[in-house]
Design a protein around this motif. Sequence first.
Motif, PDB file in Angstrom:
ATOM      1  N   MET A 251       0.926  -1.296  -0.110  1.00 59.43           N
ATOM      2  CA  MET A 251       0.115   0.160   0.031  1.00 59.43           C
ATOM      3  C   MET A 251       0.810   1.086  -0.128  1.00 59.43           C
ATOM      4  N   LYS A 252       2.118   1.216   1.043  1.00 58.20           N
ATOM      5  CA  LYS A 252       2.740   2.413   0.914  1.00 58.20           C
ATOM      6  C   LYS A 252       3.664   2.577  -0.387  1.00 58.20           C
ATOM      7  N   THR A 294      -6.265   3.673   2.108  1.00 63.24           N
ATOM      8  CA  THR A 294      -6.976   2.541   1.615  1.00 63.24           C
ATOM      9  C   THR A 294      -8.415   2.365   2.366  1.00 63.24           C
ATOM     10  N   LEU A 295      -8.252   2.408   3.766  1.00 62.82           N
ATOM     11  CA  LEU A 295      -9.531   2.323   4.408  1.00 62.82           C
ATOM     12  C   LEU A 295     -10.425   3.366   4.092  1.00 62.82           C
ATOM     13  N   TRP A 296     -10.274   4.431   3.689  1.00 65.15           N
ATOM     14  CA  TRP A 296     -11.035   5.524   3.603  1.00 65.15           C
ATOM     15  C   TRP A 296     -11.947   5.236   2.316  1.00 65.15           C
ATOM     16  N   ALA A 358      -4.104   9.182  -0.187  1.00 63.97           N
ATOM     17  CA  ALA A 358      -2.985   9.075   0.995  1.00 63.97           C
ATOM     18  C   ALA A 358      -2.254  10.387   1.058  1.00 63.97           C
ATOM     19  N   ASN A 359      -2.103  11.120  -0.215  1.00 65.85           N
ATOM     20  CA  ASN A 359      -1.421  12.446   0.117  1.00 65.85           C
ATOM     21  C   ASN A 359      -2.246  13.652   0.628  1.00 65.85           C
ATOM     22  N   GLN A 360      -3.495  13.541   0.561  1.00 67.29           N
ATOM     23  CA  GLN A 360      -4.357  14.514   1.301  1.00 67.29           C
ATOM     24  C   GLN A 360      -4.235  14.270   2.741  1.00 67.29           C
ATOM     25  N   LEU A 361      -4.134  13.123   3.097  1.00 69.94           N
ATOM     26  CA  LEU A 361      -3.897  12.785   4.688  1.00 69.94           C
ATOM     27  C   LEU A 361      -2.573  13.203   4.947  1.00 69.94           C
ATOM     28  N   PHE A 464      -9.823  -3.809  -1.344  1.00 73.42           N
ATOM     29  CA  PHE A 464      -9.326  -3.744  -0.034  1.00 73.42           C
ATOM     30  C   PHE A 464      -9.058  -5.076   0.417  1.00 73.42           C
ATOM     31  N   MET A 465      -9.746  -6.147   0.236  1.00 76.76           N
ATOM     32  CA  MET A 465      -9.491  -7.301   1.091  1.00 76.76           C
ATOM     33  C   MET A 465      -8.160  -8.181   0.631  1.00 76.76           C
ATOM     34  N   GLN A 466      -7.767  -7.713  -0.764  1.00 76.01           N
ATOM     35  CA  GLN A 466      -6.781  -8.359  -1.144  1.00 76.01           C
ATOM     36  C   GLN A 466      -5.572  -7.849  -0.351  1.00 76.01           C
TER      37      GLN A 466
END
Length: 469
Positions: A251-252, A294-296, A358-361, A464-466
């Motif tokens: 994810m990263k 990813t969760l969001w 991710a960049n917004q966060l 997500f589940m992957q």
Amino acid sequence: MPSSSYNSGSTNTTGSSSSSSVSIISKCTVFPDKPSVIKSLKLSVSDLPMLSCHYIQKGVLLSQPPLPTDTLIPLLKLSLSKTLSHFPPLAGRLTTDSHGHPHILCNDSGVEFRHATATQHHVDQILLPNCDVHPSFKTFFAFDTTVSYLGHTHPIAAVQVTELADGVFIGCTVNHAVVDGTSFWNFFNTFAEVTKGVSKATSPPDFSRENVFISPVVLPLPAGGPAVTFSGDEPLRERIVHFSRDAILKMKFKANNPLWNSDLNDSVIYANGNGKVNLKPKSEISSFQSLCATLWRAVTRARNFGDATKTTTFRMAVNCRHRLDPKVDPLYFGNLIQSIPTVASVGELLSHDLSWAANQLHQNVVAHDNATVRRGVKDWETLPKLFPLGNFDGAMITMGSSPRFPMYNNDFGWGRPLAVRSGKANKFDGKISAFPGRDGGGSVDLEVVLAPQTMACLELDQEFMQYVS
């Protein structure tokens, strides 16, 4: 103060508690083994908003102790008594002075200790993988749905030790206006250390009250105290979702590399204005920010909004101890947190890739520096208010706790915890708590609380589940 370190006159209540899952064997008050040298601590700008939150409820599931019950329970009471001497505010009560300023009165009033049994439960039966959190865990804590303001009349902390068929659960409940996660786990870790035989606390808390969060501003409160800001009545499902280190690194990588070539390892391909290709180093979006993004996106998809213009909010709690200049002691006792909301329309969030979210966060977290922290304090002083915990528009996610907290550093003398779990407190649709994975190495567990239909859709979300193991 009584001469003994704890009240040996336990109340025998061998009948069932409010849940048939647990029988309360005894209750007593445990006092610090030494009188407090601290008189009182003023609640800060970070403490005061938590007066409308439930007490924090977190605990650890441990394997079967090598001690009989009549040895284990007195040992835990004695070590709790010694631990309270390192944390005298936890044995106090809240009090509000004539000017309207709440304080922690360190008067050695003690904490509640409960001994309970739930021997119908086996560890492997309540830790089933890929299932909702077993309902028994909600019965392993004291002070359910107790609002933190009630620390004026209730103990500030409680410990419940529940014996299972082949294990034991130690659950701590602590007033949220008195501690944040950093302070809570420092107390819990010290309790475990003392039980194991450590004679001196390795991480003594800092009780100073000399920072910008200590304010003369009074928080107006309704007569009788505030209520929680969410209903608490809606149907919910709760799951522990595990992410391995490898999954989080994937994810990263995606978050940091919107365009990538697998042969270029840690570099990213970007086209410049002349059409040439340059290599640019990876940005600094963190593993946790990547996971949160990813969760969001997944929860927003699962909520299935029909309106792409609807606003969705991801709210993160951040530790301000190291963000202030000068820095505050890492073991400062109390709340020293602020909430960072990141806002996007549903259409924006879902039409862009993971890197965008991710960049917004990431940008919001990076921007939360000393000046931003101080501005947040000033804003609160201008309009003092309670913390608005909840999902008010159906599109909010609130991330609490942290995978950096040392939750598995709680060896009471017979091994590390098998699992970390929480109670009923502060649960609503969209409340997420982050725990370190038991296997360490950067793995993370998310305690995900969602409306049943949303959870069902999330479980079918392959994007997500992957990453879930």
